[in-house]
Design an enzyme around this catalytic site. Structure first.
Site, PDB file in Angstrom:
ATOM      1  N   GLY A 245      41.902  23.694 -45.068  1.00  0.00           N
ATOM      2  CA  GLY A 245      42.436  22.459 -45.613  1.00  0.00           C
ATOM      3  C   GLY A 245      41.794  22.138 -46.955  1.00  0.00           C
ATOM      4  O   GLY A 245      40.576  22.128 -47.079  1.00  0.00           O
TER       5      GLY A 245
ATOM      6  N   ALA B 156      41.878  15.744 -49.202  1.00  0.00           N
ATOM      7  CA  ALA B 156      40.938  14.815 -49.813  1.00  0.00           C
ATOM      8  C   ALA B 156      39.488  15.210 -49.578  1.00  0.00           C
ATOM      9  O   ALA B 156      38.686  15.258 -50.519  1.00  0.00           O
ATOM     10  CB  ALA B 156      41.194  13.406 -49.280  1.00  0.00           C
TER      11      ALA B 156
ATOM     12  N   GLY C  46      38.348  18.210 -47.775  1.00  0.00           N
ATOM     13  CA  GLY C  46      38.142  19.649 -47.948  1.00  0.00           C
ATOM     14  C   GLY C  46      38.037  20.041 -49.410  1.00  0.00           C
ATOM     15  O   GLY C  46      37.189  20.853 -49.793  1.00  0.00           O
TER      16      GLY C  46
ATOM     17  N   ASN D 229      37.539  12.788 -37.762  1.00  0.00           N
ATOM     18  CA  ASN D 229      37.188  11.455 -37.279  1.00  0.00           C
ATOM     19  C   ASN D 229      37.509  11.353 -35.796  1.00  0.00           C
ATOM     20  O   ASN D 229      38.350  12.089 -35.272  1.00  0.00           O
ATOM     21  CB  ASN D 229      37.967  10.382 -38.050  1.00  0.00           C
ATOM     22  CG  ASN D 229      37.436  10.173 -39.455  1.00  0.00           C
ATOM     23  OD1 ASN D 229      36.241  10.256 -39.693  1.00  0.00           O
ATOM     24  ND2 ASN D 229      38.334   9.882 -40.387  1.00  0.00           N
TER      25      ASN D 229
ATOM     26  N   LYS E 243      30.937   5.522 -36.762  1.00  0.00           N
ATOM     27  CA  LYS E 243      32.103   5.662 -37.651  1.00  0.00           C
ATOM     28  C   LYS E 243      33.377   5.285 -36.902  1.00  0.00           C
ATOM     29  O   LYS E 243      34.250   4.576 -37.428  1.00  0.00           O
ATOM     30  CB  LYS E 243      32.169   7.112 -38.140  1.00  0.00           C
ATOM     31  CG  LYS E 243      33.405   7.440 -39.006  1.00  0.00           C
ATOM     32  CD  LYS E 243      33.213   7.030 -40.444  1.00  0.00           C
ATOM     33  CE  LYS E 243      34.462   7.292 -41.295  1.00  0.00           C
ATOM     34  NZ  LYS E 243      34.765   8.709 -41.458  1.00  0.00           N
TER      35      LYS E 243
ATOM     36  N   ASN F 236      42.047   0.852 -38.268  1.00  0.00           N
ATOM     37  CA  ASN F 236      43.171   1.743 -38.583  1.00  0.00           C
ATOM     38  C   ASN F 236      44.468   1.321 -37.898  1.00  0.00           C
ATOM     39  O   ASN F 236      45.483   1.112 -38.565  1.00  0.00           O
ATOM     40  CB  ASN F 236      42.814   3.196 -38.229  1.00  0.00           C
ATOM     41  CG  ASN F 236      42.014   3.876 -39.314  1.00  0.00           C
ATOM     42  OD1 ASN F 236      41.124   3.276 -39.907  1.00  0.00           O
ATOM     43  ND2 ASN F 236      42.307   5.127 -39.582  1.00  0.00           N
TER      44      ASN F 236
ATOM     45  N   GLU G   4      47.107   9.630 -37.260  1.00  0.00           N
ATOM     46  CA  GLU G   4      46.044  10.144 -36.386  1.00  0.00           C
ATOM     47  C   GLU G   4      45.681   9.054 -35.380  1.00  0.00           C
ATOM     48  O   GLU G   4      44.926   8.147 -35.689  1.00  0.00           O
ATOM     49  CB  GLU G   4      44.843  10.516 -37.254  1.00  0.00           C
ATOM     50  CG  GLU G   4      43.716  11.206 -36.522  1.00  0.00           C
ATOM     51  CD  GLU G   4      42.582  11.583 -37.465  1.00  0.00           C
ATOM     52  OE1 GLU G   4      41.843  12.514 -37.127  1.00  0.00           O
ATOM     53  OE2 GLU G   4      42.444  10.947 -38.533  1.00  0.00           O
TER      54      GLU G   4
END
Length: 336
Positions: free
Chosen positions: A7, A10, A12, A104, A206, A214, A287
């Site tokens: 990947g 953003a 990677g 995450n 986190k 989210n 996600e």
């Protein structure tokens, strides 16, 4: 060190450029426009202060066998995207290859070397078929928590927003030679990558924000500061966080910051759209299960009621299903 990054989005892309500029042998495993752009122009990183760096010495391929055996594989994609690449990943493995997971949420390997009554349990919401445990054996894994924010602004071009912390840790908490080597490698590239003796506690810290802000942001189309400053949504977030904290406590995890301080930290970020809101607006699959469904599952496992999390999970899953069926996106549009 020979490093493959699966990947070039953003995170990677950000990590790959910095490692390559520090002298590591970096190969991006990518597809489509990103693959073409990196092969033609290298990978570009625009830092938060406007300085630009181009890693022209990186390799890019969509052929895992061609990339060959690596010293380290960095899995830099969202949790729900990992299963699609899992079957090819063993082509990158030599006898001592380590895999640094940068997802995450609750990871598929969570209960490997966890100890206690849940040792070896499978996190069904993240790895329902057991493919990840089989294809990416937890014995290879070094856990990592991603704190920086960045964005892919064009194929092969990443803009760094803020942050440089990537704490790492062995699943059993030991300060092994390999985790020390990875920490030093990241440090040489300009990152802060301390070796933690309890990577799961950092994962929960986190996740504490991700599992609340989210989905609320995705459902309400609101930014972090909006959620935190509107009393009803602030209390909803706090209720979800209290439920998650109780689940974590039953799994032996203690939080090193208070709930109020965690909410205040989110509020200070300001008018920031969470990644889930960005996905909803962009018509991409959000996600959800690693961030929210996994906590629902662990609530059941530990016999902990999670009514607020359950409700938000049901609503955001329904939103995602509706988007998939209609092949649509959802966003607020100003009235004409």
């Amino acid at each position: 060190m020979k490093i493959a990054i699966i990947g070039a989005g953003a995170i990677g892309g950000y990590v790959g450029v910095k490692l390559a500029l520090a002298g590591e042998d970096v190969t991006f495993i990518v597809r489509g426009a990103n693959l073409d752009a990196i092969r033609k122009n290298g990978m570009k990183l625009i830092m938060h202060d406007g300085t630009e760096h181009v890693a022209g010495n990186v390799k890019a391929t969509n052929d895992y066998a061609q990339a060959g055996q690596q010293d380290m594989v960095i899995l830099a994609m969202k949790a729900h995207q990992v299963e699609a690449v899992a079957q090819d990943m063993p082509k990158l493995f030599g006898p001592d290859t380590t895999v640094v997971t940068m997802q995450n949420g609750i990871p598929y390997w969570y209960f490997h070397k966890h100890g206690g009554p849940h040792e070896g349990s499978q996190v069904q919401s993240v790895d329902p078929t057991g493919m990840l445990v089989e294809m990416i054996p937890p014995r290879r894994v070094i856990g990592c928590v991603v704190y920086p924010a960045s964005e892919l602004v064009a194929p092969g071009v990443v803009r760094h927003i803020e942050g440089d912390r990537f704490p790492v840790g062995e699943l059993d908490g030991t300060a092994s030679e390999r985790v020390t080597r990875i920490s030093e490698c990241f440090g040489k590239a300009g990152f802060k990558a301390p070796v933690l003796d309890n990577i799961r506690s950092e994962i929960w810290l986190k996740l504490w924000g991700n599992l609340t802000f989210n989905p609320i942001s995705a459902l309400a189309h609101s930014t972090l500061v909006d959620i935190c400053q509107y009393p009803l949504s602030r209390e909803l977030a706090a209720s979800m966080m209290r439920e998650a904290q109780e689940v974590a406590h039953k799994l032996g995890v203690e939080f090193r910051v208070t709930l109020d301080k965690r909410i205040a930290g989110a509020e200070k970020v300001g008018k920031h759209k969470t990644s889930m809101l960005q996905d909803i607006e962009g018509g991409r699959a959000p996600e959800i299960d690693a961030l929210v469904g996994s906590v629902v599952e662990l609530g059941r496992l530990t016999q902990t009621p999670t009514p607020h999390i359950d409700t938000v999970y049901a609503l955001v899953k329904l939103l995602a299903r509706s988007m998939e069926e209609e092949r649509g996106q959802v966003r607020l549009q100003p009235l004409a």
